[in-house]
Design a protein around this motif. Sequence first.
Motif, PDB file in Angstrom:
ATOM      1  N   GLY A   1      35.812  17.259  52.292  1.00  0.00           N
ATOM      2  CA  GLY A   1      35.438  18.241  53.293  1.00  0.00           C
ATOM      3  C   GLY A   1      36.568  18.627  54.225  1.00  0.00           C
ATOM      4  N   ARG A   2      37.193  17.649  54.825  1.00  0.00           N
ATOM      5  CA  ARG A   2      38.198  17.931  55.868  1.00  0.00           C
ATOM      6  C   ARG A   2      39.558  18.329  55.280  1.00  0.00           C
TER       7      ARG A   2
ATOM      8  N   GLY B   1      38.529  21.174  52.037  1.00  0.00           N
ATOM      9  CA  GLY B   1      37.710  22.295  52.465  1.00  0.00           C
ATOM     10  C   GLY B   1      36.411  22.488  51.719  1.00  0.00           C
ATOM     11  N   ALA B   2      35.936  21.468  51.024  1.00  0.00           N
ATOM     12  CA  ALA B   2      34.658  21.590  50.308  1.00  0.00           C
ATOM     13  C   ALA B   2      33.533  21.787  51.313  1.00  0.00           C
ATOM     14  N   LYS B   3      32.688  22.759  51.075  1.00  0.00           N
ATOM     15  CA  LYS B   3      31.583  23.071  51.992  1.00  0.00           C
ATOM     16  C   LYS B   3      30.283  22.386  51.583  1.00  0.00           C
ATOM     17  N   ASN B   4      30.052  22.242  50.295  1.00  0.00           N
ATOM     18  CA  ASN B   4      28.797  21.681  49.800  1.00  0.00           C
ATOM     19  C   ASN B   4      29.103  20.435  48.973  1.00  0.00           C
TER      20      ASN B   4
ATOM     21  N   LYS C   1      28.027  12.289  56.442  1.00  0.00           N
ATOM     22  CA  LYS C   1      28.345  12.579  57.841  1.00  0.00           C
ATOM     23  C   LYS C   1      28.639  11.299  58.619  1.00  0.00           C
TER      24      LYS C   1
END
Length: 175
Positions: A151-152, A155-158, A169
Motif C-alpha cells: 500500500g504505502r 501504491g496498491a489501493k485494494n 490496517k
Amino acid sequence: QPENGADYPRSQFGQRLREIAQLIKSGVGIEVAFADVGGWDTHVNQGASTGQLAARLTDFSQSIAALVTDLGDRMDDVVILSMSEFGRMVRQNGNGGTDHGHAGAMFVIGGSVRGGKVHGAWPGLEREQLYEGRDLALTTDFRAVFADVLGRHLGAKNLAPVFPGYDGKGFSVFR
C-alpha cells in the motif's frame, strides 16, 4: 558493474542480488523482485559465532549490504523486505541445532522506512513469554508488513485480492 565499491559475495544469493541491482539500475521499470536463500534448516551442529548458521547470516548480511551500497541514492525508492517461512526454536536442541519454531523475524530496509528500531511487540525470551515455552511468540501478522509495503510503497489501493479477509490496517514501518 557494481557501483560505490559494492562487493557482492560469490554465493547464489549475493549474485541474485547483484542481478536485481543491475535490473534496477538499467531503468527497465522493475517494481518487484525476489531472491531466495536456503540453508537455514539447522537441526544439527548449527554453531555459534562460527558454523553453518554464522555462515548463512554472514552471506545474508554481506549480500544485503552490497545491494544497498551498489544502489546508493536509488535506495530512496527501494524497499527490501526479508522473511522466513518458518521460525526457529529459541534454545538449541540436544544435537546443537534448532528445530522449527513458531515465529521469526522480518527485516524491512529502505530510504522511506522508519529504521533503527523493532516494530511490533517484543514479549521477551523468558519461558513464560515464549509460545509453548519454547518458541518466539507471534506478535505481528506477516500480512501486516506485506500490506504496508504494497500500500504505502507500491501504491496498491485494494489489498483484498492479495489478502482475502485481511484489512491490513494499523501497522506501518514507513515514515
